[in-house]
Design a protein around this motif. Structure first.
Motif, short mmCIF file in Angstrom:
data_model
loop_
_atom_site.label_atom_id
_atom_site.label_comp_id
_atom_site.label_asym_id
_atom_site.label_seq_id
_atom_site.Cartn_x
_atom_site.Cartn_y
_atom_site.Cartn_z
N ASP A 71 -0.19 -48.56 28.21
CA ASP A 71 0.16 -49.97 28.07
C ASP A 71 0.91 -50.18 26.76
N ASN A 73 1.86 -52.84 25.52
CA ASN A 73 1.33 -54.00 24.80
C ASN A 73 0.17 -53.61 23.90
N GLN A 74 -0.40 -52.46 24.16
CA GLN A 74 -1.52 -51.97 23.35
C GLN A 74 -1.08 -50.97 22.30
N GLY A 87 -0.54 -45.54 20.91
CA GLY A 87 -1.29 -46.38 19.98
C GLY A 87 -1.51 -45.72 18.63
N ARG A 126 -1.35 -54.27 15.67
CA ARG A 126 -1.16 -54.83 17.01
C ARG A 126 -1.30 -56.35 16.98
#
Length: 141
Positions: A71, A73-74, A87, A126
């Motif tokens: 993801d 967005n992560q 990440g 984030r």
């Protein structure tokens, strides 16, 4: 998080050159874009290619990121030596492979070489990304 077990074959762009570090980031996030475009790799690493995740949704690497269920967005995605990192682990990998050529790269190396410190700080980064997107009126990827 190395997800290579989920998808055994890499896209042709990654298979052709194991000495290229791919950095996939959110181009609508000013923090992400500034970091990605200012980042430099150590000469021993090879080449750096940046990929704005919003630029070409049909790019083979972005298709593979979705297939691996990473993801964006992560977190960012770093691909190097046929290994995929996402990440905090991706940021730690960047710190280990980065150049000390300027202030930004020395800061990244100093701040994120510790996996423990990176895991602790990454949620703050984030949150900064999410805030900058919200202030700019942008949506998640």
């Amino acid at each position: 998080m190395d997800k290579s077990a989920k998808t055994p074959r890499s896209s042709p762009e990654i298979r052709e050159d194991a000495h290229t570090l791919w950095l996939v980031y959110d181009g609508d996030c000013v923090l992400c874009r500034s970091g990605a475009l200012g980042y430099r790799v150590n000469r021993a690493v090879g080449r750096l290619k940046t990929l704005d995740a919003r630029g070409d949704p049909d790019h083979p690497i972005l298709k593979e990121i979705r297939a691996r269920q990473l993801d964006l967005n992560q977190g960012i995605v770093v691909i190097y030596g046929h290994q995929w990192h996402h990440g905090a682990e991706a940021l730690n990998r960047l710190a280990l492979l980065g150049s000390n050529s300027d202030g930004l790269n020395r800061f990244i190396a100093w701040m994120f070489r510790s996996p423990r410190r990176t895991r602790w700080l990454y949620p703050l980064l984030r949150a900064g990304r999410n805030l900058s997107l919200r202030l700019a009126g942008k949506t998640q990827i």
